[in-house]
Design a protein around this motif. Sequence first.
Motif, PDB file in Angstrom:
ATOM      1  N   UNK A   1      10.330  -8.945  12.762  1.00 15.84           N
ATOM      2  CA  UNK A   1      10.589  -8.245  11.597  1.00 15.84           C
ATOM      3  C   UNK A   1       9.503  -7.677  11.027  1.00 15.84           C
ATOM      4  N   UNK A   2       8.446  -8.457  10.982  1.00 14.01           N
ATOM      5  CA  UNK A   2       7.011  -8.106  10.309  1.00 14.01           C
ATOM      6  C   UNK A   2       6.333  -6.929  11.180  1.00 14.01           C
ATOM      7  N   UNK A   3       6.558  -6.900  12.486  1.00 12.92           N
ATOM      8  CA  UNK A   3       6.181  -5.681  13.243  1.00 12.92           C
ATOM      9  C   UNK A   3       6.792  -4.321  12.955  1.00 12.92           C
ATOM     10  N   UNK A   4       8.357  -4.426  12.821  1.00 10.00           N
ATOM     11  CA  UNK A   4       9.148  -3.571  12.214  1.00 10.00           C
ATOM     12  C   UNK A   4       8.667  -2.735  10.856  1.00 10.00           C
ATOM     13  N   UNK A   5       8.341  -3.636   9.869  1.00 12.79           N
ATOM     14  CA  UNK A   5       8.213  -3.503   8.619  1.00 12.79           C
ATOM     15  C   UNK A   5       6.665  -2.628   8.508  1.00 12.79           C
ATOM     16  N   UNK A   6       5.826  -3.442   9.360  1.00 13.57           N
ATOM     17  CA  UNK A   6       4.514  -2.389   9.486  1.00 13.57           C
ATOM     18  C   UNK A   6       4.477  -1.293  10.054  1.00 13.57           C
ATOM     19  N   UNK A   7       5.275  -0.925  11.116  1.00 10.76           N
ATOM     20  CA  UNK A   7       5.517   0.322  11.822  1.00 10.76           C
ATOM     21  C   UNK A   7       6.288   1.245  10.668  1.00 10.76           C
ATOM     22  N   UNK A   8       7.044   0.983   9.965  1.00  9.12           N
ATOM     23  CA  UNK A   8       7.703   1.750   8.975  1.00  9.12           C
ATOM     24  C   UNK A   8       6.750   2.100   7.823  1.00  9.12           C
ATOM     25  N   UNK A   9       6.030   1.320   7.568  1.00  7.20           N
ATOM     26  CA  UNK A   9       4.911   1.561   6.226  1.00  7.20           C
ATOM     27  C   UNK A   9       3.669   2.044   6.496  1.00  7.20           C
ATOM     28  N   UNK A  10       3.235   1.996   7.844  1.00  5.16           N
ATOM     29  CA  UNK A  10       1.955   2.979   8.180  1.00  5.16           C
ATOM     30  C   UNK A  10       2.083   3.960   8.800  1.00  5.16           C
TER      31      UNK A  10
ATOM     32  N   UNK B   1       0.795  -1.158  -0.083  1.00  8.80           N
ATOM     33  CA  UNK B   1       0.138  -0.137  -0.112  1.00  8.80           C
ATOM     34  C   UNK B   1       0.843   1.211  -0.091  1.00  8.80           C
ATOM     35  N   UNK B   2       1.834   1.427   0.662  1.00  7.28           N
ATOM     36  CA  UNK B   2       2.886   2.488   0.737  1.00  7.28           C
ATOM     37  C   UNK B   2       3.404   2.622  -0.481  1.00  7.28           C
ATOM     38  N   UNK B   3       3.486   1.709  -1.373  1.00  7.97           N
ATOM     39  CA  UNK B   3       4.209   2.145  -2.560  1.00  7.97           C
ATOM     40  C   UNK B   3       3.093   2.592  -3.487  1.00  7.97           C
ATOM     41  N   UNK B   4       1.859   2.333  -3.329  1.00  6.29           N
ATOM     42  CA  UNK B   4       0.856   2.554  -4.290  1.00  6.29           C
ATOM     43  C   UNK B   4       0.557   4.018  -4.437  1.00  6.29           C
ATOM     44  N   UNK B   5       0.612   4.657  -3.144  1.00  5.60           N
ATOM     45  CA  UNK B   5       0.341   5.992  -3.521  1.00  5.60           C
ATOM     46  C   UNK B   5       1.104   7.022  -2.326  1.00  5.60           C
ATOM     47  N   UNK B   6       1.096   8.430  -2.418  1.00  9.07           N
ATOM     48  CA  UNK B   6       1.913   9.110  -1.610  1.00  9.07           C
ATOM     49  C   UNK B   6       1.271   9.517  -0.182  1.00  9.07           C
ATOM     50  N   UNK B   7       0.027   9.206  -0.195  1.00  6.47           N
ATOM     51  CA  UNK B   7      -0.608   9.585   1.217  1.00  6.47           C
ATOM     52  C   UNK B   7      -0.526   8.825   2.466  1.00  6.47           C
ATOM     53  N   UNK B   8      -1.169   9.063   3.534  1.00  5.73           N
ATOM     54  CA  UNK B   8      -1.033   8.320   4.582  1.00  5.73           C
ATOM     55  C   UNK B   8      -1.681   6.716   4.361  1.00  5.73           C
ATOM     56  N   UNK B   9      -1.224   5.800   5.196  1.00  2.00           N
ATOM     57  CA  UNK B   9      -1.518   4.567   5.190  1.00  2.00           C
ATOM     58  C   UNK B   9      -2.189   4.259   6.499  1.00  2.00           C
ATOM     59  N   UNK B  10      -3.427   3.560   6.447  1.00  4.16           N
ATOM     60  CA  UNK B  10      -3.992   3.406   7.650  1.00  4.16           C
ATOM     61  C   UNK B  10      -3.932   1.702   7.825  1.00  4.16           C
ATOM     62  N   UNK B  11      -3.471   1.069   8.728  1.00  6.83           N
ATOM     63  CA  UNK B  11      -3.365  -0.328   8.770  1.00  6.83           C
ATOM     64  C   UNK B  11      -3.940  -0.889   9.979  1.00  6.83           C
ATOM     65  N   UNK B  12      -4.992  -1.882   9.695  1.00  3.41           N
ATOM     66  CA  UNK B  12      -5.607  -2.857  10.943  1.00  3.41           C
ATOM     67  C   UNK B  12      -4.997  -4.249  10.699  1.00  3.41           C
ATOM     68  N   UNK B  13      -4.239  -4.386  11.876  1.00  5.06           N
ATOM     69  CA  UNK B  13      -3.774  -5.738  11.972  1.00  5.06           C
ATOM     70  C   UNK B  13      -4.359  -6.566  13.230  1.00  5.06           C
ATOM     71  N   UNK B  14      -4.943  -7.553  13.019  1.00  3.09           N
ATOM     72  CA  UNK B  14      -5.739  -8.493  13.840  1.00  3.09           C
ATOM     73  C   UNK B  14      -4.900  -9.870  14.490  1.00  3.09           C
ATOM     74  N   UNK B  15      -3.915  -9.778  14.048  1.00  4.45           N
ATOM     75  CA  UNK B  15      -2.935 -10.978  14.181  1.00  4.45           C
ATOM     76  C   UNK B  15      -2.290 -10.804  15.590  1.00  4.45           C
ATOM     77  N   UNK B  16      -2.333  -9.427  16.221  1.00  2.00           N
ATOM     78  CA  UNK B  16      -1.255  -9.382  17.412  1.00  2.00           C
ATOM     79  C   UNK B  16      -1.996 -10.090  18.764  1.00  2.00           C
ATOM     80  N   UNK B  17      -1.533 -10.291  19.693  1.00  2.46           N
ATOM     81  CA  UNK B  17      -2.132 -10.709  21.055  1.00  2.46           C
ATOM     82  C   UNK B  17      -2.206 -12.352  20.879  1.00  2.46           C
ATOM     83  N   UNK B  18      -2.916 -12.936  22.069  1.00  4.04           N
ATOM     84  CA  UNK B  18      -3.080 -14.173  22.255  1.00  4.04           C
ATOM     85  C   UNK B  18      -4.088 -14.603  21.306  1.00  4.04           C
ATOM     86  N   UNK B  19      -3.731 -15.597  20.555  1.00  6.07           N
ATOM     87  CA  UNK B  19      -4.868 -16.173  19.626  1.00  6.07           C
ATOM     88  C   UNK B  19      -5.160 -17.820  19.602  1.00  6.07           C
ATOM     89  N   UNK B  20      -4.161 -18.380  20.364  1.00  6.48           N
ATOM     90  CA  UNK B  20      -4.462 -19.799  20.217  1.00  6.48           C
ATOM     91  C   UNK B  20      -3.709 -20.346  21.687  1.00  6.48           C
TER      92      UNK B  20
END
Length: 590
Positions: A521-530, A462-481
Motif C-alpha cells: 500500500x505504501x508503494x502504491x501511495x508513493x507512486x501516485x504522489x510523486x 508534499x503533494x498536497x502542499x503545492x501544485x508542482x512536481x514532487x521528487x521523492x527519495x526513498x531509502x527503505x527499499x531492498x534488503x536492509x536486514x
Amino acid sequence: MARLPELPSDSALAQLFFNERVEGDATWFSLPGGGVLFEPGEAADHLYFLRAGRLGAFRRDEGQEPEFLGVIRPGEPAGEMSLLSGTPHTARVVALRDSEVFALPRDLFLEAAESDPGVMLELAQLVVRRSRRQVHRSTGAEPSVYGFVTVGEPVSVRPVVDRIARHIMRQGYSVTVVGAEAAMAPTEWYSEVERTHDFVLYAAEGEDLGWRAVVARQVDRLFRIGKAAASPPANIILHPAQPLQAHQLVDLILMHPRQSPAPRTSEAWVKAAQPARLFHMRRDDEADAARLARVLTGQSVGLVLSGGGARAYAHVGAIRALRERDVPIDFIGGASMGAIVAAGLGMGWSDEEADRRIRDAFVASSPLDDIAFPLVAMTRGEKVRARLYEHFGDTSISDLWLPFFAVSSNLTTGAYQIHRSGRLVEALRATIALPGVMPPATQGDEVLVDGAVLNNFPADVMSALHLGPVVGVDVTRGRSITAKDVARPESVLRWIASGAWRQGPPIVSLLMRAATVPTGRDLRAARESVDLLVTPDMTGVEIRNWEAYDPAVSAGYLAMGQALEAMTTPVTEMRRRTPLSEEGPKRGWR
C-alpha cells in the motif's frame, strides 16, 4: 436566459441548459463566497453548471488538513462523476467568490442525454480528463487568478508582483498585473481578462482599501505581503477573505532586505496571520521572485525524503546531484532522518556545510550510545537532543528559507502529525523518536514518536502542499536486514570491547527496520504522489551503521544522477500546464 460566456458555442452540454425542454426545469441560484454547493456523502441528484464566479473542490482525510483539489471555472460542470456513477459526492465544493450556478435534476439530465448522444459523449470525455487529473493530484483546473495585498506596516506591492509576473512570462505564459485602476470595472471585464490570460495577478496597495476588498473576493488564492522586520498587526481583518482563509487558500510572504541574515521573528507572523504557507522573499532577489513564479504556475519542485536510519545519508548525495544539475528545490519535507537532512537544506546549508554537520552529528560517534535502563527506551535520547541543538539552535520552522515540514506519529490520536511551525528542534526530536530506541516526545498530553511508524515517506503531504512536481527519495527499499544483523553476540565482552555496542544492540536494527519497511500500500501511495521517485541501491548499508556515510552518500548521488539523466523534460516542467497560446479555443473544457 443569458448564454454562459466561457462556453464554446458548439458545446453539447452548454446547449442542454438552453434547450427548451429543460430550460424551465433548470434551477438558477446565487452562491455567496464561502457557500457550500455540496458536501461529501450527499446524494448526487443534480448536475451543476457554473455560470459566473469560481468554485473550489476540497477533500479531507480523517485527522488531516483539507486538500485543495482545484478550481471549477465558469462554463464547467460540477458533481458529474458522482451523478453518472450514482454514488454520493466524495469532495466538498465551495464558492471561492460570489458565484452563479445552474442545477439540473439527475433524471431530467439523463432523459435529455438519451435524445442527444453528444451530451453524454462530451461529459464522458470531461470525466476522463478529470480522472487523469485526479491521478496527478487535481480534480479541478489549477488556480490561475491570484491576489496580493499588504498586511501590517505597508509594503509596496506592485513592484513585487511585477517581478513575479516577469518570471511567469519567461516560462512562456501570458500574464497581466491589475491594480486599483480596475476598481470600477464591470464584472464582464474581469471575466474577459481572466479568460484571455493564463494568469491574472491582482495587486492592492495599503491605501487601496476598497480595491483590497475587491481583490479578496475575486481570486483563487490570496497572498498577504508583510514586512519581516515589523511586528505583525494585533488583529488581521479576515473579511472579505474569510472563504479563502477558511479553506487554507491564504498565504503569507515576508519581505526582507536584499542582504538579509536568516529570518528570526517569523513565528509571530505565523501566529497572527495563520497562513496556509509562508514564503520568504528578499528585496530585488530574482531567485526568490522566480521561486514564487514557479509556485503560482505549478512548476515549483517539492523534495520529500524518507526515513531509514543511517541509510538516510543517501539524501545528502541526492541533494548534491540536484544542485549540480540546477534543479530548483522550492518545498522540502520528510520523516525521521530524512527530515533532519531536509531541515539542513531549509537552513541554507551548502553541500560542504551539510557534509560537515552530518558527519559531526552522526558519523564521528554514534548518536545512540547513551544506553539507559529500558523503562521507556533503550537510550536516554539526550545525546540526540544535544546534537540537534548544536546544529539547529533555537530556529523556528517558520524561520527556514524554504517551506518545510516534518512528520511524526501521534500515538495519542492514532494519526501522523505534520510539523510546519514551532521550534525546529522539537519537531526533529519527535520525528526521530523511534519507539523502544529513543524516549517519545510529548506535546501537552500527546505522545509523539518517529514519523516512520505511520508515514515514513510522506509524499502525500508534499503533494498536497503545492501544485508542482514532487521528487521523492526513498531509502527503505531492498534488503536492509538479515539474520546476521539480529544475531545474539557470541561474547558480550568481545562485543563491548570491539565498540560495536555504540551502534546499539541488534534489537535496534530490528525495531528500526520494522518501523520503516514499506508495504504494498505504501508503494502504491508513493507512486501516485510523486512525479520522480528515486530509490538508491542501499545494499551493504545497514540501517544502524552510522559510520557508513560515504557509501550511502555515493548511492544517493548516483541514483539521483541516473534518474535525472533519463528524463526527457526538465523536472520543473513535469506538470507544466498548457498555455492558452497552445490550447485552442476550448479553454473551459481542458
